[in-house]
Design an enzyme around this catalytic site. Structure first.
Site, PDB file in Angstrom:
ATOM      1  N   ASN A  84       7.331  22.190  55.547  1.00  0.00           N
ATOM      2  CA  ASN A  84       6.409  23.301  55.734  1.00  0.00           C
ATOM      3  C   ASN A  84       6.514  23.833  57.160  1.00  0.00           C
ATOM      4  OD1 ASN A  84       5.114  20.770  56.346  1.00  0.00           O
ATOM      5  ND2 ASN A  84       3.101  21.711  56.222  1.00  0.00           N
TER       6      ASN A  84
ATOM      7  N   GLU B 251       4.356  26.407  59.629  1.00  0.00           N
ATOM      8  CA  GLU B 251       3.107  27.151  59.795  1.00  0.00           C
ATOM      9  C   GLU B 251       3.262  28.305  60.773  1.00  0.00           C
ATOM     10  OE1 GLU B 251      -0.071  23.572  58.947  1.00  0.00           O
ATOM     11  OE2 GLU B 251       0.205  24.219  61.015  1.00  0.00           O
TER      12      GLU B 251
ATOM     13  N   CYS C 109       5.519  26.767  52.477  1.00  0.00           N
ATOM     14  CA  CYS C 109       5.466  25.372  52.045  1.00  0.00           C
ATOM     15  C   CYS C 109       6.863  24.757  51.976  1.00  0.00           C
ATOM     16  CB  CYS C 109       4.810  25.280  50.675  1.00  0.00           C
ATOM     17  SG  CYS C 109       3.098  25.848  50.631  1.00  0.00           S
TER      18      CYS C 109
ATOM     19  N   GLU D 245       8.188  23.040  49.538  1.00  0.00           N
ATOM     20  CA  GLU D 245       8.830  23.243  48.243  1.00  0.00           C
ATOM     21  C   GLU D 245       9.514  24.597  48.175  1.00  0.00           C
ATOM     22  OE1 GLU D 245       5.782  22.221  49.034  1.00  0.00           O
ATOM     23  OE2 GLU D 245       4.786  21.288  47.326  1.00  0.00           O
TER      24      GLU D 245
ATOM     25  N   CYS E 166       1.299  23.394  45.775  1.00  0.00           N
ATOM     26  CA  CYS E 166       0.246  24.402  45.635  1.00  0.00           C
ATOM     27  C   CYS E 166       0.584  25.335  44.461  1.00  0.00           C
ATOM     28  CB  CYS E 166       0.080  25.198  46.925  1.00  0.00           C
ATOM     29  SG  CYS E 166       1.389  26.403  47.236  1.00  0.00           S
TER      30      CYS E 166
ATOM     31  N   CYS F  61       3.747  27.535  44.981  1.00  0.00           N
ATOM     32  CA  CYS F  61       4.987  26.777  44.802  1.00  0.00           C
ATOM     33  C   CYS F  61       5.252  26.504  43.327  1.00  0.00           C
ATOM     34  CB  CYS F  61       4.927  25.472  45.587  1.00  0.00           C
ATOM     35  SG  CYS F  61       5.041  25.715  47.373  1.00  0.00           S
TER      36      CYS F  61
END
Length: 138
Positions: free
Chosen positions: A42, A44, A53, A55, A91, A94
């Site tokens: 990930n 940010e 993310c 994934e 999430c 994803c």
């Protein structure tokens, strides 16, 4: 590749996470049908919305490399300074990206849960009644 080996690869990817705000680092290791592994962590952003993310990072890297068929993904995450062995499920965004490229009945999602245990789900289990390319076919 075994799930345990794939989880170790996801843990390595997690080491590269850029998480100065949440301090919740996630790593992913994505296996193509041909056996190639793509990594993601990930990343940010101070404005949060551009955050990506692990994934999706793995999927987007694979797609940029021409891959379109995937077998499974391992996801490991947790607060910085922890071993990341608590389950860290993808999430919703994803899961939707996975739905774009994966067969929901057969694509496997592996989550670490303790030192020697893992949880495994199909995409369909994590995204029941998902909307994907097949929904747009006539």
């Amino acid at each position: 590749m075994t799930n345990a080996e794939l989880i170790l690869e996801a843990k390595k990817a997690r080491e590269h996470a850029y998480v100065p705000y949440s301090h919740h680092s996630v790593g992913a290791a994505l296996v193509t049908k041909s056996g190639k592994i793509y990594y993601g962590c990930n990343v940010e952003s101070a404005s949060y919305s551009p955050t990506n993310c692990a994934e999706r990072t793995a999927f987007f890297t694979a797609v940029c490399d021409g891959e379109r068929e995937f077998e499974k993904i391992a996801v490991v995450g947790g607060m910085e300074g922890t071993d990341g062995n608590a389950p860290c499920a993808p999430c919703g965004v994803c899961r939707q990206v996975m739905m774009e490229f994966c067969d929901p009945e057969n694509f496997k999602i592996v989550l670490a849960n303790g030192e020697d245990r893992q949880l495994e789900f199909t995409l369909k289990e994590l995204l029941p009644l998902g909307f994907g390319p097949a929904n747009l076919e006539t």
